[in-house]
Design a protein around this motif. Structure first.
Motif, short mmCIF file in Angstrom:
data_model
loop_
_atom_site.label_atom_id
_atom_site.label_comp_id
_atom_site.label_asym_id
_atom_site.label_seq_id
_atom_site.Cartn_x
_atom_site.Cartn_y
_atom_site.Cartn_z
N GLN A 122 0.66 -1.35 -0.01
CA GLN A 122 0.09 0.09 -0.07
C GLN A 122 0.75 1.30 0.00
OE1 GLN A 122 -2.42 -1.45 3.64
NE2 GLN A 122 -4.03 -0.05 2.38
N ALA A 123 2.06 1.23 0.77
CA ALA A 123 3.00 2.68 0.83
C ALA A 123 3.62 2.48 -0.30
CB ALA A 123 3.93 2.01 2.11
N TYR A 126 1.41 4.64 -2.88
CA TYR A 126 1.26 6.08 -2.48
C TYR A 126 2.47 6.61 -2.81
CZ TYR A 126 -2.78 6.72 0.23
OH TYR A 126 -4.23 6.81 0.64
N ARG A 129 2.20 6.98 -6.68
CA ARG A 129 1.06 8.06 -6.95
C ARG A 129 1.89 9.40 -6.70
NH1 ARG A 129 -4.32 6.36 -4.01
NH2 ARG A 129 -4.97 8.58 -5.08
N GLU A 134 0.75 13.42 -7.92
CA GLU A 134 -0.41 13.90 -6.92
C GLU A 134 0.32 14.29 -5.79
OE1 GLU A 134 -3.51 10.89 -6.27
OE2 GLU A 134 -2.70 9.72 -7.95
N PRO A 136 0.62 14.87 -1.82
CA PRO A 136 0.44 13.84 -0.58
C PRO A 136 -0.91 14.45 0.17
CG PRO A 136 2.68 14.30 -0.68
CD PRO A 136 2.08 15.14 -1.75
N LEU A 139 -4.13 12.88 -0.87
CA LEU A 139 -4.19 11.31 -0.92
C LEU A 139 -5.04 11.03 0.49
CD1 LEU A 139 -0.69 9.94 -1.93
CD2 LEU A 139 -2.95 10.17 -3.29
N GLN A 142 -4.84 5.88 4.61
CA GLN A 142 -5.50 4.51 4.50
C GLN A 142 -5.12 3.70 5.88
OE1 GLN A 142 -3.33 2.74 1.15
NE2 GLN A 142 -4.93 3.49 -0.19
#
Length: 176
Positions: A122-123, A126, A129, A134, A136, A139, A142
């Motif tokens: 998951q990290a 991120y 992204r 994107e 931070p 976002l 999560q």
């Protein structure tokens, strides 16, 4: 939790939560555990520990109470003193639930917590992204979306515990 034979008297199961009071997430963990403990007929005793001496004194004193078990939540002291905690739980025949699967691999009874490999994935998503532009701050926060149950049957046997087949069937890993 009843690891000691005395079923003729009314009993109250006790859980001792080893926690580091300086870890802010620990108060959330404590609150969650305190919320559900009464519905299971369990009294929770949070114990603040920071070093090996405090851990040894707390577990040894707690072990004098019948029908007890430990909950070991994530903190620096619980990681640093992992082997001591596992040894004390075994010595005093206390069933213990840990936050980290490595503690069960090292001889602990059960761990239930987030799948760390999945968290790292998951990290990485991120990071990808963010590297693609994107912001931070845009976002979403999560939370873990996959949890693992690991059971050490060798430890269960040493504690004189039988893990029900329905629990074993739900386990992600069973150490024999």
């Amino acid at each position: 939790m009843n690891t000691r034979p005395d079923t003729h008297h009314a009993r109250r199961d006790l859980l001792e939560q080893l926690r580091d009071p300086t870890v802010h997430s620990g108060s959330g963990q404590l609150g969650s555990i305190q919320t559900v403990a009464p519905s299971f007929g369990v009294e929770l005793r949070p114990v603040d520990v920071r070093d090996a001496g405090e851990i040894e004194r707390a577990v040894t004193a707690f072990a004098r109470s019948p029908n007890g078990g430990l909950i070991v939540t994530g903190s620096g002291p619980s990681i640093i003193h992992r082997d001591l905690i596992i040894t004390l739980a075994a010595r005093h025949r206390l069933p213990a639930v840990y936050f980290d699967p490595s503690m069960v691999a090292a001889g602990g009874l059960i761990s239930y917590g987030p799948d760390f490999v999945n968290l790292f994935r998951q990290a990485a998503g991120y990071v990808d992204r963010i590297l693609k532009g994107e912001k931070p701050a845009d976002l979403p926060v999560q939370a873990p979306n996959k949890y693992e149950l690991i059971i050490n049957l060798k430890t269960a046997k040493a504690l004189g515990l039988t893990i029900p087949p329905s629990v074993l069937a739900r386990a992600d890993e069973v150490i024999e």
